[in-house]
Design an enzyme around this catalytic site. Sequence first.
Site, PDB file in Angstrom:
ATOM      1  N   CYS A  75      12.138  45.269  43.031  1.00  0.00           N
ATOM      2  CA  CYS A  75      12.957  44.398  43.887  1.00  0.00           C
ATOM      3  C   CYS A  75      12.222  43.160  44.380  1.00  0.00           C
ATOM      4  CB  CYS A  75      13.449  45.199  45.090  1.00  0.00           C
ATOM      5  SG  CYS A  75      12.109  45.839  46.124  1.00  0.00           S
ATOM      6  N   GLN A  76      11.044  42.855  43.846  1.00  0.00           N
ATOM      7  CA  GLN A  76      10.265  41.751  44.401  1.00  0.00           C
ATOM      8  C   GLN A  76      11.042  40.430  44.416  1.00  0.00           C
ATOM      9  OE1 GLN A  76       9.124  44.066  42.409  1.00  0.00           O
ATOM     10  NE2 GLN A  76       6.959  44.491  42.701  1.00  0.00           N
TER      11      GLN A  76
END
Length: 297
Positions: A75-76
């Site tokens: 999810c960066q």
Amino acid sequence: MKVVDLFSGCGGLSLGFQKAGFDVVAAFEWWSAAVECYQANFDHPIVKADLSAPAAVVPEIRKYAPDVIVGGPPCQDFSHAGKRIENDRAELTSCYARIVAGIRPLCFVMENVERARASRAYANARQIFKEAGYGLTEVTLDACLCGAPQKRKRFICFGKLGEADGFAQATFEGRLAKAPMTMRDYFGDALGFEYYYRHPRNYSRRAVFSLDEPAPTMRGVNRPVPKGYPGHPNDACPVSGDLHVLTTAERALIQTFPKDFRWVGSKTDVEQMIGNAVPVNLAKFVGETVKITLEQR
């Protein structure tokens, strides 16, 4: 019911679903450090696999005949800690959806940061889920209302074949705590300090917190108080030379991992694993809600 965990990391979702009564039979992950850590803590297999190629990996996952697929694609590119620009990592959300659609388990759970809900990648994944026949319940949960002493908002998409959208909304909402869980609620006085430092993303944010509030979101970095830290008007107390800085072990406990969880890898890798993980108690809350919903139906 048999569960397979995709993008498993070190195993926060797996452990939470186990605690909720599910039989986790396998995990799939690409990051070698997380694979080694997972192997040290679970009896079932973890497969080092590139999940960006759904057609290649679906036959391997299908061997485990999962009733439920769970997972948190990286999810960066959606997170407040990242650059907030969607790129190839964000496409792993669509890969997760294509894997689910290729196997069509009874249900699935996808976890991500709050911002992911409004992303192009999730819109594409959502369309894939719908075309595969899943009804979707989409909720944003704060871990401090789900059994963890930490403010950590996460988007949960719970899909089940043949359901109408929103089928489990009331069940999720009805199980939330009435008040946020503080650090003192969870640990009592066992930690041995009242205030602590957690390094902020930038100095416009506070960095000193009290046990009488939920912890801030645990991130993938853990640093001592820098000499140049100017303080913040909302800090719980003034910065002093003996101000406690959270240890790696304490950060893992705040993520509600058990004390006997074995952290394998370099300090940098372990800190990143802790920051990336789904809090175990949040995962347990989600797993219990899934179980209740399935039993009701």
